[in-house]
Design a protein around this motif. Structure first.
Motif, mmCIF file in Angstrom:
data_model
loop_
_atom_site.group_PDB
_atom_site.id
_atom_site.type_symbol
_atom_site.label_atom_id
_atom_site.label_comp_id
_atom_site.label_asym_id
_atom_site.label_seq_id
_atom_site.Cartn_x
_atom_site.Cartn_y
_atom_site.Cartn_z
ATOM 1 N N THR A 607 0.835 -1.200 0.000
ATOM 2 C CA THR A 607 0.000 0.000 0.000
ATOM 3 C C THR A 607 0.868 1.248 0.000
ATOM 4 O O THR A 607 0.602 2.208 -0.724
ATOM 5 N N GLU A 608 1.936 1.228 0.814
ATOM 6 C CA GLU A 608 2.853 2.362 0.857
ATOM 7 C C GLU A 608 3.490 2.592 -0.514
ATOM 8 O O GLU A 608 3.635 3.718 -0.965
ATOM 9 N N GLU A 609 3.863 1.492 -1.171
ATOM 10 C CA GLU A 609 4.472 1.599 -2.501
ATOM 11 C C GLU A 609 3.496 2.227 -3.496
ATOM 12 O O GLU A 609 3.871 3.081 -4.292
ATOM 13 N N SER A 610 2.242 1.785 -3.425
ATOM 14 C CA SER A 610 1.254 2.303 -4.376
ATOM 15 C C SER A 610 0.950 3.771 -4.099
ATOM 16 O O SER A 610 0.744 4.556 -5.020
ATOM 17 N N ILE A 611 0.945 4.158 -2.808
ATOM 18 C CA ILE A 611 0.708 5.556 -2.445
ATOM 19 C C ILE A 611 1.869 6.427 -2.955
ATOM 20 O O ILE A 611 1.650 7.494 -3.536
ATOM 21 N N THR A 612 3.098 5.941 -2.739
ATOM 22 C CA THR A 612 4.271 6.678 -3.227
ATOM 23 C C THR A 612 4.219 6.835 -4.740
ATOM 24 O O THR A 612 4.483 7.912 -5.281
ATOM 25 N N LEU A 613 3.856 5.735 -5.423
ATOM 26 C CA LEU A 613 3.757 5.782 -6.885
ATOM 27 C C LEU A 613 2.696 6.786 -7.320
ATOM 28 O O LEU A 613 2.898 7.554 -8.265
ATOM 29 N N ALA A 614 1.569 6.799 -6.592
ATOM 30 C CA ALA A 614 0.484 7.716 -6.946
ATOM 31 C C ALA A 614 0.923 9.172 -6.799
ATOM 32 O O ALA A 614 0.702 9.990 -7.704
ATOM 33 N N TRP A 615 1.554 9.499 -5.675
ATOM 34 C CA TRP A 615 1.964 10.887 -5.457
ATOM 35 C C TRP A 615 3.072 11.308 -6.415
ATOM 36 O O TRP A 615 3.152 12.474 -6.799
ATOM 37 N N ASN A 616 3.911 10.361 -6.804
ATOM 38 C CA ASN A 616 4.946 10.680 -7.793
ATOM 39 C C ASN A 616 4.353 11.009 -9.152
ATOM 40 O O ASN A 616 4.978 11.680 -9.971
ATOM 41 N N ASN A 617 3.134 10.516 -9.381
ATOM 42 C CA ASN A 617 2.479 10.723 -10.680
ATOM 43 C C ASN A 617 1.223 11.574 -10.571
ATOM 44 O O ASN A 617 0.386 11.545 -11.475
ATOM 45 N N ILE A 618 1.084 12.320 -9.482
ATOM 46 C CA ILE A 618 -0.162 13.039 -9.229
ATOM 47 C C ILE A 618 -0.474 14.061 -10.323
ATOM 48 O O ILE A 618 -1.631 14.429 -10.544
ATOM 49 N N ALA A 619 0.558 14.490 -11.044
ATOM 50 C CA ALA A 619 0.332 15.455 -12.132
ATOM 51 C C ALA A 619 -0.440 14.828 -13.290
ATOM 52 O O ALA A 619 -0.937 15.539 -14.166
ATOM 53 N N LYS A 620 -0.543 13.494 -13.300
ATOM 54 C CA LYS A 620 -1.251 12.797 -14.389
ATOM 55 C C LYS A 620 -2.728 12.582 -14.059
ATOM 56 O O LYS A 620 -3.396 11.741 -14.666
ATOM 57 N N LEU A 621 -3.232 13.344 -13.098
ATOM 58 C CA LEU A 621 -4.643 13.273 -12.739
ATOM 59 C C LEU A 621 -5.499 13.764 -13.906
ATOM 60 O O LEU A 621 -5.281 14.868 -14.415
ATOM 61 N N LYS A 622 -6.462 12.934 -14.318
ATOM 62 C CA LYS A 622 -7.328 13.294 -15.459
ATOM 63 C C LYS A 622 -8.799 13.238 -15.038
ATOM 64 O O LYS A 622 -9.202 12.351 -14.280
ATOM 65 N N LEU A 623 -9.572 14.162 -15.604
ATOM 66 C CA LEU A 623 -11.004 14.188 -15.320
ATOM 67 C C LEU A 623 -11.668 12.990 -15.978
ATOM 68 O O LEU A 623 -11.513 12.759 -17.174
#
Length: 918
Positions: A607-623
């Motif tokens: 879960t920690e790994e996936s959270i880190t991955l998500a925040w590293n890619n947060i700029a790729k948030l799409k509507l």
């Protein structure tokens, strides 16, 4: 290190010149030079002429022969008996009619320097001697002699203050008669903004001249044209500027064209602070990322979170505390780290390998400290514990004499120190710092750098013989170091070790922080002479020029305490799962990427790994989807565990249940005719709680589809609610936060909830938002007047209260590790508080108010007043991505546990579903 590198560049640039400003006395000025011949044995058969350059300085005459074999001649004006240009009709005139432009200097002492171009202690020739100099331009003879007579009169004055005043008057007169040569502009189209008098500062030297600022460049033109006619810095290249104290007075300015290097491009000292401040403002207008964004607190945040190393953090603190490589009285100070200089193997896992960082050097030896304390108690005011400082020009050059011998000779009037007092051995130096009656020195950055030349006598200097007959050569290293480079490598490892990372904040408290001054300093045995502290003496208030000069000399030579950066205890470093710290050559380190020792187990939660991955890619948030489901602004969002149902509250007074599958509103509930402010779902997905502006909190049963209970808990609108471990936390405009123990109704026969008020947290004004840390032990509250309070909910006591914002606090949240608290306010600011100390450690200014946010401790996803989603690099203090979203303010935000799905609610009555697209 910057100092060594700068010296090397200077040597390469001016390798043909033997003269340097270091041949002058401290606080002496170099005025002018003239091509001339030095005539020996005038009128005799063996008469000889040596061509060279005659330098006129404020306290001496220096002749530099073109022939490197011959020594430079330095005659102090105070040692002169006569200075004259004899008239041709004098019978004993040593200059015949075919010789013009002659000056006769008779003195009783002369110094011979750099004979055969070898750096060595000055040779002193005593006894009456006459030196004859013939100027190339005879027409200048009268002016030169007149100047020398003026300076000679100054040197003959009894009192140092009178001497300094007369020399200053001569200098100011020369500066007033000249101005910056506009022909030196890089372009004829440049517009002049400012011109003033100033001095360029380098170690032990100040060089007077004219400063000029245009719309494109900063210029400095030395009065003497040395070392070059003009120094030019392009404003577009400037990255950082710092106001500096010089001699404890606010007259300095240092300009950097680099982001992280400690070596500045120019250090200027002005004659008044108004000129300094005006120049600072002019340059600052050309810098996009101005240094004011980088405070001690912002660097602390980066250090705490492992984004900069211990070494980098200490460099930044030194820089902010007025320490500069150009000012040896304020040279960067670093701590002794290692206490073991005798074993063959350096064990960085043992605490006894390290120096106790909670104590100053003078307090490490109890016996010595007891003697010092006895003296301190008997001493009249002003009292001080230590008769010398931990950083001074003498100590800096003690360490650097092998790479900067000319600086040591300048500081010590042409002599090296006694061989037994030199930097001979690491073990000896450390022992003397522990036991010596007057030795309390710390280290310098070079000990944690990659250039080991300061440990090696590569210049083959004659540094003398010790009492046992041993010649002083290289520095003797501890047994655990195989050589100078290995010593530095292990010193770097020690500085970045886990032990130091856990204790460095204690040393920072002593040098830059709350234990630097006052009662805390007394308790920590950290009291130095009053003259070393900022504000210890006001030189402008001293009318006696002699006293003023004496004090200034003492300030410059004794050493100065850094500017105090922190007034409350410095927080510890955050060290999650830390096994070891390594540093690359660029001194960058990330704790989260530290290698794990093979003998210790390491398990990274997925879960920690996936959270880190998500925040590293947060700029790729799409509507993904958007729906208009309310008639007014959406104020709260809650989602069931399986993600199928989304509950929203709105200022239209309704609670709505939206189905992700059918993409339709399945329920719409109205509890009163007043706005609802927030909502949450209780564990088990059976009950939704909504807070209302009608002072009530409503419980809605999802299973039965009806209102289940009402908590009439406040006297004004309920602004925010939180639920943790059977407890409900409610914030209200009635200036309270209440903590309730709540037993859900489904477990009781009457199906009503049972509420017990456990605590009431009183505020002075309306509370607008609250948030709990992960352990449910600390609560943060933000008010309508901008105050942030941090509460211990186990004891219902306030830990910290800070006036963070100048308007309403819209949102506040703890970092995942609970070490920091981030808040967003109506004043267009993000603020970061260190939870442990209550220190405000970072402030980021935004273009518009940010109404709500989520963050991982480093990166922020926020919703702005205009409807955009913004991604912030908190440590850099800037927006890295803007994502178009709502057409009005983003009022609420929900994020799932994996941080890859976001729902926002807006003033435009819409909810928007966002997905990360990896």
């Amino acid at each position: 290190m910057a100092f060594i590198r700068k010296r090397r560049l200077e040597r390469e640039l001016y390798s043909k010149e033997r003269f340097s400003l270091l041949l002058l006395n401290l606080e002496e000025y170099y005025f002018e030079q003239h091509t001339a011949n030095h005539i020996i044995n005038k009128g005799c058969r063996d008469e000889r002429k040596f061509r060279g350059s005659l330098k006129i300085c404020s306290k001496s005459i220096i002749f530099e022969p073109d022939d490197n074999i011959r020594p430079i001649i330095k005659i102090s004006l105070r040692d002169c008996i006569s200075i004259k240009a004899p008239e041709d009709n004098e019978a004993n005139n040593p200059f015949t009619r075919d010789t013009s432009g002659g000056i006769s200097v008779v003195g009783n002492q002369v110094f011979l320097i750099k004979e055969r171009n070898i750096i060595a202690p000055y040779k002193t020739v005593r006894g009456r001697t006459e030196h004859l100099f013939q100027l190339d331009v005879a027409g200048k003879l009268g002016d030169v002699v007149q100047t020398l007579h003026q300076l000679y009169r100054a040197s003959c004055l009894d009192k140092m203050g009178d001497q300094a005043a007369m020399i200053t008057a001569i200098l100011q007169s020369r500066l007033a008669r000249t101005s910056f040569d506009k022909n030196r502009f890089q372009s004829i189209s440049e517009t002049l903004h400012m011109e003033c008098k100033a001095e360029m500062v380098t170690p032990l030297v100040t060089n007077p001249g004219h400063v000029c600022v245009t719309d494109a460049n900063l210029y400095f033109q030395p009065l003497n044209g040395y070392p070059k006619p003009v120094v030019q810095i392009t404003l577009q290249n400037v990255r950082r500027i710092y106001k500096r104290r010089h001699g404890l007075m606010p007259l300095g300015l240092e300009v950097f064209c680099t982001e992280n290097d400690l070596c500045s491009d120019i250090y200027l000292k002005f004659y008044n602070y108004q000129d300094r401040d005006e120049l600072y403002f002019l340059i600052a207008t050309y810098i996009e990322n101005h240094i004011t964004e980088h405070t001690a607190e912002s660097y602390m945040l980066q250090w705490q979170r492992g984004h900069i190393s211990n070494y980098q953090y200490l460099l930044h603190l030194n820089n902010l505390a007025d320490r500069s490589c150009n000012d040896l009285s304020q040279y960067p100070v670093f701590p002794w780290i290692i206490a073991d200089y005798s074993t063959s193997v350096l064990d960085l896992t043992k605490p006894e390998t390290f120096r106790d960082l909670s104590k100053p050097i003078g307090a490490l030896n109890k016996e010595r400290l007891d003697r010092l304390l006895t003296r301190y108690q008997e001493m009249p005011e002003p009292k001080f514990m230590y008769g010398s400082h931990y950083s001074s020009p003498g100590y800096v050059l003690f360490y650097l004499v092998r790479v900067a011998p000319e600086y040591m000779l300048c500081l010590q009037n042409g002599k090296f120190d006694h061989a037994d007092r030199m930097f001979n051995s690491l073990a000896e130096t450390w022992k003397n710092c522990l036991d010596g009656a007057t030795d309390f020195k710390e280290l310098i950055p070079e000990f944690y750098e990659n250039d080991s030349s300061f440990l090696v006598n590569s210049l083959k200097l004659d540094l003398g013989k010790r009492q046992g007959g041993k010649i002083v050569e290289d520095v003797e290293l501890p047994p655990w170091a195989s050589g100078p480079d290995d010593f530095l490598r292990k010193s770097q490892e020690a500085l970045e070790s886990q032990y130091v990372s856990e204790h460095l904040h204690e040393w920072i408290d002593l040098i830059f922080g709350c234990k630097q001054k006052g009662s805390e300093a007394v308790a920590a045995h950290n009291v130095f002479h009053p003259l070393t502290y900022e504000g210890g003496v006001d030189l402008n208030s001293i009318m006696d020029p002699n006293e003023k000069v004496a004090l200034l000399t003492q300030i410059l030579e004794f050493g100065q305490t850094p500017k105090q950066l922190f007034t409350i205890p410095h927080p510890r470093r955050i060290i999650p799962k830390l096994k070891s710290l390594s540093r690359t050559s660029s001194h960058s380190v990330s704790i989260t990427e530290s290698p794990v020792s093979p003998n210790e187990e390491s398990f990274e939660d997925l879960t920690e790994e996936s959270i880190t991955l998500a925040w590293n890619n947060i700029a790729k948030l799409k509507l993904d989807e958007q729906y208009k489901i309310h008639k007014e602004a959406i104020t709260g969002i809650a989602v069931t565990c399986n993600g199928s149902s989304v509950f929203t509250t709105s200022q239209d007074s309704t609670l709505k249940m939206f189905s992700k599958e059918s993409k339709k509103i399945q329920r719409s509930v109205s509890f009163s005719n007043m706005a609802l402010s927030s909502c949450l779902i209780l564990p088990g997905d059976t009950t939704v709680i909504s807070s209302s502006w009608d002072n009530h909190i409503y419980f809605y049963s999802i299973a039965f589809g009806r209102q289940q209970d009402i908590l009439m808990g406040h006297d004004d609108a309920v602004s925010k609610i939180c639920w943790r471990d059977g407890r409900l936390y409610s914030a209200s405009w009635d200036s309270t936060v209440k903590v309730w123990h709540c037993v859900p109704g489904e477990t009781l026969s009457n199906k009503k909830h049972h509420f017990e008020l456990l605590a009431e947290l009183e505020h002075d004004v309306s509370v607008n938002t609250i948030n709990l840390n992960a352990a449910n032990t600390i609560l943060a509250s933000g008010t309508k007047e901008g105050t942030i309070s941090v509460w211990d909910v186990t004891t219902a006591t306030v830990l910290h209260q800070l006036p963070c914002h100048s308007g309403t606090v819209f949102d506040a949240a703890f970092s995942p590790d609970s070490r920091h608290l981030l808040s967003a306010g109506e004043d267009n600011c993000f603020k970061v508080i260190d939870v442990q100390t209550g220190m405000l450690i970072s402030s980021v200014t935004t273009d518009e108010p940010q109404r709500c946010f989520k963050w991982d401790g480093n990166t922020i996803l926020s919703g702005g007043q205009s409807g955009e989603l913004l991604i912030w690099d908190l440590l850099g203090g800037k927006v890295t991505e803007r994502i178009k979203g709502h057409t009005g303010a983003v009022m609420s935000m929900w994020m799932n546990e994996q941080c890859n799905s976001v729902i926002t609610g807006g003033e435009d009555k819409q909810i928007m579903f966002w997905k990360l697209q990896y």
